[in-house]
Design a protein around this motif. Structure first.
Motif, mmCIF file in Angstrom:
data_model
loop_
_atom_site.group_PDB
_atom_site.id
_atom_site.type_symbol
_atom_site.label_atom_id
_atom_site.label_comp_id
_atom_site.label_asym_id
_atom_site.label_seq_id
_atom_site.Cartn_x
_atom_site.Cartn_y
_atom_site.Cartn_z
ATOM 1 N N LEU A 1 42.623 84.864 -2.488
ATOM 2 C CA LEU A 1 41.870 85.966 -3.075
ATOM 3 C C LEU A 1 42.796 87.079 -3.545
ATOM 4 C CD1 LEU A 1 39.026 86.296 -0.400
ATOM 5 C CD2 LEU A 1 38.984 84.957 -2.512
ATOM 6 N N THR A 2 42.511 87.630 -4.728
ATOM 7 C CA THR A 2 43.181 88.847 -5.159
ATOM 8 C C THR A 2 42.534 90.037 -4.465
ATOM 9 O OG1 THR A 2 41.671 89.254 -7.008
ATOM 10 C CG2 THR A 2 43.556 87.806 -7.442
ATOM 11 N N SER A 3 43.094 91.218 -4.660
ATOM 12 C CA SER A 3 42.502 92.410 -4.040
ATOM 13 C C SER A 3 41.098 92.673 -4.590
ATOM 14 C CB SER A 3 43.397 93.624 -4.264
ATOM 15 O OG SER A 3 43.597 93.860 -5.644
ATOM 16 N N LEU A 4 40.881 92.386 -5.869
ATOM 17 C CA LEU A 4 39.529 92.554 -6.414
ATOM 18 C C LEU A 4 38.565 91.511 -5.868
ATOM 19 C CD1 LEU A 4 39.960 93.539 -10.177
ATOM 20 C CD2 LEU A 4 39.198 94.974 -8.277
ATOM 21 N N ASP A 5 39.038 90.284 -5.692
ATOM 22 C CA ASP A 5 38.189 89.255 -5.078
ATOM 23 C C ASP A 5 37.715 89.720 -3.699
ATOM 24 O OD1 ASP A 5 38.762 87.647 -7.270
ATOM 25 O OD2 ASP A 5 40.285 86.476 -6.217
ATOM 26 N N GLN A 6 38.611 90.298 -2.947
ATOM 27 C CA GLN A 6 38.256 90.809 -1.627
ATOM 28 C C GLN A 6 37.212 91.915 -1.731
ATOM 29 O OE1 GLN A 6 41.947 91.933 0.334
ATOM 30 N NE2 GLN A 6 42.948 90.111 -0.452
ATOM 31 N N LEU A 7 37.354 92.757 -2.748
ATOM 32 C CA LEU A 7 36.391 93.831 -2.968
ATOM 33 C C LEU A 7 35.017 93.286 -3.293
ATOM 34 C CD1 LEU A 7 35.745 96.819 -3.306
ATOM 35 C CD2 LEU A 7 36.632 96.679 -5.650
ATOM 36 N N TRP A 8 34.968 92.246 -4.150
ATOM 37 C CA TRP A 8 33.663 91.668 -4.494
ATOM 38 C C TRP A 8 32.971 91.125 -3.248
ATOM 39 C CZ3 TRP A 8 34.452 94.412 -8.143
ATOM 40 C CH2 TRP A 8 35.215 94.174 -9.270
ATOM 41 N N GLN A 9 33.746 90.511 -2.357
ATOM 42 C CA GLN A 9 33.157 89.985 -1.123
ATOM 43 C C GLN A 9 32.527 91.106 -0.298
ATOM 44 O OE1 GLN A 9 32.974 86.798 -0.277
ATOM 45 N NE2 GLN A 9 34.431 85.774 -1.629
ATOM 46 N N LYS A 10 33.201 92.242 -0.247
ATOM 47 C CA LYS A 10 32.673 93.382 0.529
ATOM 48 C C LYS A 10 31.397 93.931 -0.103
ATOM 49 C CE LYS A 10 37.210 94.754 2.273
ATOM 50 N NZ LYS A 10 38.304 95.767 2.203
ATOM 51 N N ILE A 11 31.400 94.056 -1.426
ATOM 52 C CA ILE A 11 30.209 94.577 -2.095
ATOM 53 C C ILE A 11 29.030 93.619 -1.920
ATOM 54 C CG2 ILE A 11 29.210 95.109 -4.358
ATOM 55 C CD1 ILE A 11 31.947 96.235 -5.161
ATOM 56 N N ALA A 12 29.278 92.322 -2.043
ATOM 57 C CA ALA A 12 28.206 91.344 -1.854
ATOM 58 C C ALA A 12 27.629 91.421 -0.445
ATOM 59 C CB ALA A 12 28.722 89.940 -2.135
ATOM 60 N N GLY A 13 28.458 91.812 0.525
ATOM 61 C CA GLY A 13 27.971 91.975 1.887
ATOM 62 C C GLY A 13 27.141 93.229 2.083
ATOM 63 N N GLN A 14 27.247 94.162 1.144
ATOM 64 C CA GLN A 14 26.521 95.431 1.248
ATOM 65 C C GLN A 14 25.218 95.443 0.475
ATOM 66 O OE1 GLN A 14 30.427 97.809 0.238
ATOM 67 N NE2 GLN A 14 28.914 99.261 0.983
ATOM 68 N N VAL A 15 25.161 94.704 -0.634
ATOM 69 C CA VAL A 15 24.013 94.798 -1.534
ATOM 70 C C VAL A 15 23.213 93.500 -1.494
ATOM 71 C CG1 VAL A 15 23.247 95.272 -3.889
ATOM 72 C CG2 VAL A 15 25.367 96.306 -3.037
ATOM 73 N N PRO A 16 21.944 93.562 -1.104
ATOM 74 C CA PRO A 16 21.125 92.340 -1.104
ATOM 75 C C PRO A 16 21.060 91.719 -2.500
ATOM 76 C CG PRO A 16 20.008 94.141 0.038
ATOM 77 C CD PRO A 16 21.195 94.743 -0.647
ATOM 78 N N ASN A 17 20.825 90.413 -2.531
ATOM 79 C CA ASN A 17 20.703 89.677 -3.796
ATOM 80 C C ASN A 17 21.952 89.803 -4.665
ATOM 81 O OD1 ASN A 17 18.033 88.765 -3.252
ATOM 82 N ND2 ASN A 17 17.254 90.785 -3.830
ATOM 83 N N THR A 18 23.101 89.872 -4.011
ATOM 84 C CA THR A 18 24.388 89.912 -4.707
ATOM 85 C C THR A 18 25.281 88.832 -4.117
ATOM 86 O OG1 THR A 18 24.191 92.289 -5.100
ATOM 87 C CG2 THR A 18 26.392 91.342 -5.265
ATOM 88 N N THR A 19 25.826 87.981 -4.975
ATOM 89 C CA THR A 19 26.689 86.902 -4.520
ATOM 90 C C THR A 19 27.981 86.897 -5.324
ATOM 91 O OG1 THR A 19 25.595 85.353 -6.032
ATOM 92 C CG2 THR A 19 24.772 85.426 -3.773
ATOM 93 N N VAL A 20 28.955 86.152 -4.816
ATOM 94 C CA VAL A 20 30.252 86.033 -5.455
ATOM 95 C C VAL A 20 30.454 84.587 -5.882
ATOM 96 C CG1 VAL A 20 32.745 86.307 -5.164
ATOM 97 C CG2 VAL A 20 31.185 87.901 -4.039
ATOM 98 N N VAL A 21 30.969 84.383 -7.094
ATOM 99 C CA VAL A 21 31.296 83.040 -7.556
ATOM 100 C C VAL A 21 32.804 82.957 -7.790
ATOM 101 C CG1 VAL A 21 30.760 83.658 -9.957
ATOM 102 C CG2 VAL A 21 30.911 81.260 -9.305
ATOM 103 N N PRO A 22 33.475 81.983 -7.165
ATOM 104 C CA PRO A 22 34.935 81.839 -7.327
ATOM 105 C C PRO A 22 35.301 81.129 -8.621
ATOM 106 C CG PRO A 22 34.138 80.194 -5.796
ATOM 107 C CD PRO A 22 32.944 81.032 -6.166
ATOM 108 N N ALA A 23 34.851 81.669 -9.755
ATOM 109 C CA ALA A 23 35.053 80.996 -11.038
ATOM 110 C C ALA A 23 36.520 80.849 -11.393
ATOM 111 C CB ALA A 23 34.323 81.760 -12.148
ATOM 112 N N GLY A 24 37.353 81.788 -10.941
ATOM 113 C CA GLY A 24 38.776 81.708 -11.230
ATOM 114 C C GLY A 24 39.434 80.464 -10.675
#
Length: 244
Positions: free
Chosen positions: A134-157
């Motif tokens: 994970l890049t630093s932004l990837d890590q950030l997306w994971q944190k945001i997805a954990g905070q906001v319902p109906n938000t997921t992360v896709v590892p498209a990279g």
């Protein structure tokens, strides 16, 4: 200042009912948007494509608020890789700015009924990843997805990296690739950032097949289409006609 150019996908009327997919992003998303839209259309959906090179989430916040209210996407895909050069990013730290802006976007979109997909972009050649790839932004997306319902992360990279999630100029050929001798297809640009396998001026369509952009598009679209669910059945209801 970067001029923002929104590209509205084909068939943007609400004829698809609740199968509307919006994509906001930077140059990587712009490179991938045609294949992304084609995948969404194949699943019976309609695309709203608002992408441009060099942009950051803050460049699109006003548009996100507008489209969330008026167009009401079923799924909203946010695909940003870390640009900091536009006016709204001046004097701001990348991580804190992206955290604030993407969180605001996700909260607004989900409040209005969308499912938000945060896209892990592939790392640049000079960018490190953690032991999980994970890049630093990837890590950030994971944190945001954990905070906001109906938000997921896709590892498209990961569609264009090595198995450890690190930058890769070439990867083994897969289905649909135009595979050269040697069994490796080029998925990243000579600049170590973008997808087009040949040197191109910024925001110029790739003149040759771009396997990296196609793979990235398919990965993003697959996540969005999965959230749309299956197409409603068109099979007539009721008992079958009597046998003759």
């Amino acid at each position: 200042m970067v001029a923002l150019v929104g590209v509205l996908g084909h068939n943007t009327h609400h004829s698809s009912g609740g199968r509307r997919v919006a994509l906001w992003g930077d140059s990587m998303a712009w490179e991938a948007q045609d294949d992304f839209a084609a995948d969404v259309a194949a699943a019976g959906g309609t695309s709203l494509l608002h992408t441009y090179g060099g942009t950051a989430p803050c460049d699109w916040l006003s548009d996100i608020r507008k489209q969330s209210r008026k167009w009401r996407p079923t799924v909203a895909v946010l695909a940003f890789s870390g640009n900091t050069g536009t006016k709204c990013m001046k004097g701001r730290d990348l991580t804190s700015a992206y955290r604030s802006d993407v969180l605001a976007a996700a909260v607004r979109l989900t409040r209005d009924g969308a499912h938000v997909v945060l896209v892990e972009a592939p790392p640049r050649r000079d960018q490190t990843v953690d032991p999980q790839g994970l890049t630093s932004l990837d890590q950030l997306w994971q944190k945001i997805a954990g905070q906001v319902p109906n938000t997921t992360v896709v590892p498209a990279g990961r569609a264009v990296t090595d198995p450890a999630g690190r930058f890769a100029q070439t990867v083994p050929c897969g289905p649909g690739d135009v595979c050269p001798a040697g069994g490796q297809v080029t998925v990243r640009s000579p600049d170590g950032v973008h997808f087009c396998p040949v040197e191109q001026p910024p925001m110029t369509r790739c003149p040759v097949p771009s396997a990296g952009a196609t793979r990235y598009a398919h990965a993003m679209a697959a996540a969005a289409v999965a959230l749309l669910g299956p197409l409603p059945s068109t099979t007539p209801s009721g008992p079958p006609p009597p046998a003759t």
